[in-house]
Scaffold this motif. Structure first.
Motif, PDB file in Angstrom:
ATOM      1  N   TYR A 133       3.198   4.048   3.563  1.00 30.37           N
ATOM      2  CA  TYR A 133       1.759   4.125   3.859  1.00 30.37           C
ATOM      3  C   TYR A 133       1.380   5.596   3.909  1.00 30.37           C
ATOM      4  O   TYR A 133       2.197   6.439   4.276  1.00 30.37           O
ATOM      5  CB  TYR A 133       1.426   3.451   5.196  1.00 30.37           C
ATOM      6  N   MET A 181      -3.203  -6.337   6.087  1.00 30.72           N
ATOM      7  CA  MET A 181      -2.344  -5.294   5.535  1.00 30.72           C
ATOM      8  C   MET A 181      -1.085  -5.881   4.907  1.00 30.72           C
ATOM      9  O   MET A 181      -0.555  -5.376   3.944  1.00 30.72           O
ATOM     10  CB  MET A 181      -1.969  -4.274   6.629  1.00 30.72           C
ATOM     11  N   THR A 182      -0.615  -7.006   5.500  1.00 31.01           N
ATOM     12  CA  THR A 182       0.577  -7.648   4.942  1.00 31.01           C
ATOM     13  C   THR A 182       0.300  -8.225   3.558  1.00 31.01           C
ATOM     14  O   THR A 182       1.109  -8.135   2.637  1.00 31.01           O
ATOM     15  CB  THR A 182       1.047  -8.787   5.890  1.00 31.01           C
ATOM     16  N   LEU A 183      -0.906  -8.841   3.433  1.00 31.23           N
ATOM     17  CA  LEU A 183      -1.219  -9.551   2.196  1.00 31.23           C
ATOM     18  C   LEU A 183      -2.017  -8.701   1.198  1.00 31.23           C
ATOM     19  O   LEU A 183      -2.335  -9.186   0.111  1.00 31.23           O
ATOM     20  CB  LEU A 183      -2.007 -10.840   2.522  1.00 31.23           C
ATOM     21  N   GLU A 184      -2.321  -7.448   1.560  1.00 26.78           N
ATOM     22  CA  GLU A 184      -3.299  -6.688   0.737  1.00 26.78           C
ATOM     23  C   GLU A 184      -2.800  -6.397  -0.684  1.00 26.78           C
ATOM     24  O   GLU A 184      -3.589  -6.221  -1.577  1.00 26.78           O
ATOM     25  CB  GLU A 184      -3.740  -5.398   1.446  1.00 26.78           C
ATOM     26  N   LEU A 209       8.824  -1.616   5.712  1.00 22.82           N
ATOM     27  CA  LEU A 209       8.858  -2.213   4.381  1.00 22.82           C
ATOM     28  C   LEU A 209       8.194  -1.326   3.329  1.00 22.82           C
ATOM     29  O   LEU A 209       8.667  -1.203   2.210  1.00 22.82           O
ATOM     30  CB  LEU A 209       8.144  -3.569   4.403  1.00 22.82           C
ATOM     31  N   ARG A 210       7.066  -0.749   3.726  1.00 19.17           N
ATOM     32  CA  ARG A 210       6.231  -0.072   2.726  1.00 19.17           C
ATOM     33  C   ARG A 210       5.982   1.376   3.075  1.00 19.17           C
ATOM     34  O   ARG A 210       6.124   1.770   4.220  1.00 19.17           O
ATOM     35  CB  ARG A 210       4.870  -0.787   2.615  1.00 19.17           C
ATOM     36  N   GLU A 255       7.335  -3.653  11.217  1.00 18.71           N
ATOM     37  CA  GLU A 255       8.031  -4.157  10.036  1.00 18.71           C
ATOM     38  C   GLU A 255       7.362  -3.685   8.738  1.00 18.71           C
ATOM     39  O   GLU A 255       8.041  -3.277   7.780  1.00 18.71           O
ATOM     40  CB  GLU A 255       8.099  -5.680  10.080  1.00 18.71           C
ATOM     41  N   LEU A 256       6.017  -3.700   8.802  1.00 12.31           N
ATOM     42  CA  LEU A 256       5.285  -3.210   7.622  1.00 12.31           C
ATOM     43  C   LEU A 256       5.619  -1.755   7.335  1.00 12.31           C
ATOM     44  O   LEU A 256       5.843  -1.357   6.191  1.00 12.31           O
ATOM     45  CB  LEU A 256       3.774  -3.357   7.826  1.00 12.31           C
ATOM     46  N   PRO A 270       6.135 -10.053   8.647  1.00 20.02           N
ATOM     47  CA  PRO A 270       5.230  -9.964   7.502  1.00 20.02           C
ATOM     48  C   PRO A 270       5.843 -10.544   6.240  1.00 20.02           C
ATOM     49  O   PRO A 270       5.173 -11.227   5.466  1.00 20.02           O
ATOM     50  CB  PRO A 270       4.975  -8.467   7.361  1.00 20.02           C
ATOM     51  N   GLY A 289       4.955  -6.948  13.828  1.00 14.59           N
ATOM     52  CA  GLY A 289       4.361  -6.982  12.501  1.00 14.59           C
ATOM     53  C   GLY A 289       4.144  -5.598  11.919  1.00 14.59           C
ATOM     54  O   GLY A 289       4.639  -5.296  10.809  1.00 14.59           O
ATOM     55  N   PHE A 290       3.456  -4.726  12.631  1.00 16.13           N
ATOM     56  CA  PHE A 290       3.168  -3.386  12.091  1.00 16.13           C
ATOM     57  C   PHE A 290       4.420  -2.557  11.902  1.00 16.13           C
ATOM     58  O   PHE A 290       4.554  -1.827  10.911  1.00 16.13           O
ATOM     59  CB  PHE A 290       2.161  -2.655  13.000  1.00 16.13           C
TER      60      PHE A 290
END
Lengths: 123, 698
Positions: free
Chosen positions: B499, A21-24, B496-497, B492-493, A111, B489-490
């Motif tokens: 979804y 998901m980080t690199l997608e 960041l984004r 932070e994602l 990430p 990780g999740f």
């Protein structure tokens, strides 16, 4: 130009999912392997540019051994290897150097850091 | 023999007296006899003269028978007082007579000596009246001998007196002489007596220059010599006594029959005897098992271990060295005894210490013989004690075993001796891996040639624990970082984004699940360390109803795995006297039941069982699933912390559950068993002791 191929090797599905998901959105061709033997099989087929490799994996061979084979084996294209480790002790990093790893990421990793590291590696 | 009792002095006096008396007696008798003879001759002459004179004077009157004239002659003659009677006889009988009627009445008998006259008290003599060769008559007279007797008696008395006085003087002189002589002899005698009584070096004064003086000089010389010899003997004896009484070993001297002749101070002390006690005992009273015959016949002079008895009946261990010797033509056994009780006791104590010590000891002599190793050493190098015995040439035997045990990877190009004498840590590989430290020193630090004592400590456990600890820490960190990697990780994602909803929801779920995992992991880690650290002290073990606890636990776990069941089959009846900690056993059941549910998709089975092991009865509960099971390799790692047969991450768990189960059951005095065949499911059984547990609270 072909997409760069990235092989994600981790025994934990959720971790693989996180990396994917980080690199997608980075425009890479992403492949996954859940254990060492599978990673080497896939590597011979897809000839990855980059391998993100978990060190601690169950099974016959661990991440270090996978890395060693990728770097010193009979592969046409020697991939860039980023070791993913939860240990982060000096001895682990030394072992990584020994087997020819190019970079490290220590769990838990950010990430963003992963994206930067991958970008740098594939330039 | 009265004479022998007389002193020399008295003998002298008596001797002189006897000789004096004899000679004086002879002298007196002789003098008296001479006097007698003189007087006798005198009286004979006188009698002859008077009678002859009267015969002559009276011839005429006799012839004429003139009586008157005769009477007149007689009367005038008798006036001489000495004449006691006169009688004139004619041819026809008495013509005239005058004098004492007493003497006249006696019959006439001529006397030739004074002695003859003594029978009638008168000296009788006669003269014949002769005319022309014819006898006409006879004159008979008696003379008084009174005067002569008186003279003789007087003379005898005088002589006797003189002899007596003379004897007195002689006696006195001889007494004085004897006294003078014996006085010096007495001095000599008394001195001799003193010497004989033990006085040494006595000297007597030297006087004069006679034989007694010589004797005194000879005595003085002898006394001086005796004194010197005695002094030497005394000093020799006292030196000997000092030596005998200073030595700490006991020394005794016994006859061949075992009668004690003498003992030194140490021997007295050893047997608890009074030194003043006169030894009349037999050696067998002190050393009952002393075999004198053996000493005499086999010349076995060293008796290693024999028991002695003290006066108070205490037993002492003795070591005896014996020797047969001759004194004063008599054979004796002289023994030197040493009390080994204390040495033995120390030896036993040391032996016990070395035997019990978990550390190995080896004494390596200079000639490469191993004089001692303790049981721990044998076991460290897995040497059967009967294979390599102590004493003698055993170096090769020991080194063969040591060589086999040593891990050559750690010890290269070194001989066994170098390894033993220089290495500080010894790595063994056979039959099991071990790590030993070696310390060494000389038995006698001052003597570089003395034996080496080597001290081995098995630090394998420490090394393993150390290794385990660092592995555990590293594993724990790894295990904590893994869920954290997902969470960080999740999240932070997500920050960041953008979804879409379903993707975001999925990510939130992961974050939540992993944070629960993290929590669970931390809980179990803490539980385990708490239980371990307190080693069961926090356990509340008492008799409880196991049936209820099992049923409640099953219901609880079933709730988390909806629709699935734990089927309970009490193959043996529920015990009523099982002692356990309810909360902890609930935890055991929960962990094992959860595992069974997690790794299978069907119902699970729960069985009860009983068994007896080493005299102890156990009650067992088996949890059986028909799930994926485990390979033998996986099974062998079960119970390792953080070990998870399925590392896919899809099955929640910490990898600590079984460790926790094992720990809790072990603290109850029970045990766990796991068996499985891959793909065929798994059976986990825990046994709890039915016997009364030490933790039970009444």
């Amino acid at each position: 130009m072909n997409k760069k191929r990235v092989l994600i090797v981790d025994d934990q599905g959720e971790l693989r999912k996180l990396v994917r998901m980080t690199l997608e959105f980075g425009g890479y061709e992403l492949h996954e392997a859940g254990y060492g033997e599978r990673a080497l099989e896939l590597a011979t087929v897809i000839k990855p540019d980059l391998v993100i490799l978990d060190v601690m994996m169950p099974g016959e061979i661990d991440g270090y051994q996978v890395c060693e084979q990728l770097k010193k084996g009979t592969f046409e294209k020697v991939p860039y290897v980023i070791l993913l480790t939860a240990k982060g002790q000096a001895s682990d990093l030394q072992e990584g150097d020994r087997v020819g790893a190019d970079d490290y990421l220590i769990k838990p990793f950010s990430p963003l850091q992963l994206i930067d590291t991958v970008k740098l590696a594939l330039q | 023999m009265l004479n022998f009792k007389l002193s020399f002095k008295m003998k002298t006096i008596f001797g002189i007296a006897i000789i004096e008396t004899l000679f004086l007696f002879v002298l007196v008798l002789n003098s008296r006899s001479i006097l007698y003879e003189t007087i006798e001759l005198d009286i004979q002459d006188q009698a002859n003269n008077i009678s002859t004179l009267l015969a002559t004077a009276s011839i005429d009157a006799v012839v004429s028978q003139d009586i008157a004239t005769l009477d007149s002659i007689l009367n005038s003659t008798i006036a001489t007082s000495q004449i006691l009677y006169i009688r004139i006889l004619g041819l026809d009988g008495v013509l005239a007579e005058v004098g004492s009627q007493h003497f006249l009445n006696q019959p006439f008998k001529e006397d030739n000596s004074i002695v003859d006259s003594e029978s009638d008290g008168t000296y009788d003599a006669y003269a014949n009246i002769m005319i022309g060769g014819y006898q006409f008559g006879r004159v008979e007279i008696g003379l008084s001998i009174e005067e002569q007797h008186s003279i003789i008696n007087q003379a005898t008395n005088h002589l006797s007196s003189i002899a007596f006085v003379e004897m007195l003087f002689v006696a006195l002189f001889s007494l004085l002489l004897g006294l003078a002589l014996t006085k010096r002899l007495t001095v000599l005698q008394e001195a001799t007596l003193k010497v004989s009584q033990g006085e040494t070096g006595l000297q007597i004064p030297i006087e004069g220059s006679d034989e007694v003086t010589d004797a005194a000089k000879a005595f003085n010389l002898m006394s001086k010599k005796i004194g010197q010899v005695t002094q030497k003997l005394k000093s020799d004896n006292s030196r000997m006594d000092t030596v005998m009484n200073t030595v700490t070993d006991g020394i005794f001297m016994v006859s061949l029959e075992g009668d004690i002749h003498s003992m030194n101070r140490s021997a007295y002390q050893l047997f608890g005897l009074e030194e003043s006690l006169i030894v009349t005992q037999s050696i067998y009273d002190l050393i009952p098992e002393f075999n004198l015959n053996e000493v005499i016949t086999t010349q076995n002079k060293h008796i290693q271990d024999v028991e002695g008895l003290t006066l108070k009946g205490k037993r002492v261990a003795l070591e005896i060295h014996c020797n047969q010797m001759e004194f004063d033509n008599q054979q004796y056994i002289v023994g030197v005894i040493r009390d080994k009780t204390e040495i033995n006791r120390l030896q036993y104590e040391l032996q016990a210490v070395f035997n019990l010590s978990p550390n190995g000891f080896m004494i390596l002599a200079n000639d490469l013989n191993i004089s001692y190793v303790n049981p721990a050493f044998y076991s460290m190098f897995s040497i059967a004690p009967e294979r390599c015995e102590l004493g003698g040439n055993n170096w090769a035997c020991f080194t063969d075993f040591i060589e086999d045990s040593i891990d050559d990877e750690h010890h290269q190009n070194l001989s066994i001796l170098e390894e033993l004498l220089t290495e500080n840590v010894l790595y063994l590989k056979s039959p099991i891996e071990k790590v030993l430290t070696i310390s060494r020193r000389k038995i006698d630090i001052a003597d570089p040639d003395s034996s080496d004592i080597l001290f081995f400590v098995d630090i394998t456990h420490l090394t393993i624990v150390d290794k385990m600890k660092s592995e555990f820490l590293s594993t724990a960190a790894h295990e904590l970082r893994t869920p954290l990697a997902s969470i960080c990780g999740f999240s932070e994602l997500l920050l960041l984004r953008e979804y879409d909803k379903s993707a975001a929801a999925e990510m939130h779920k992961i974050i939540h699940r992993q944070s629960l995992n993290l929590k669970h992991l931390l809980d179990e880690l803490l539980d385990l360390s708490r239980i371990e650290a307190r080693a069961g002290k926090g356990f509340d073990i008492s008799i409880q109803d196991i049936e209820t606890v099992v049923k409640q636990s099953c219901e609880e776990v079933e709730g988390a795995f909806k629709g699935r069941k734990a089927m309970i089959y009490p193959a043996v009846a529920w015990p009523t006297t099982l002692a356990f900690d309810v909360d902890k056993i609930r935890r055991v059941l929960k962990n094992l039941l959860s595992n069974a549910f997690k790794y299978s998709s069907k119902d699970i089975t729960l069985l009860t069982d009983e068994k007896e092991e080493q005299g102890k009865a156990f009650f067992g509960i088996s949890i059986i699933d028909r799930g994926i099971g485990m390979t033998p390799q996986q099974l062998s790692r079960l119970g390792e912390r953080f070990y998870r047969a399925d590392d896919s991450g899809s099955t929640p768990g910490s990898g600590l559950g079984v460790s926790l189960v094992n720990e809790i059951v072990s603290i109850h005095g029970g045990k766990t068993e796991y068996s499985s065949e891959s793909g065929q499911g798994m059976t986990a059984t825990f046994w709890l002791p039915l016997t009364v547990n030490k933790f039970i609270k009444e």
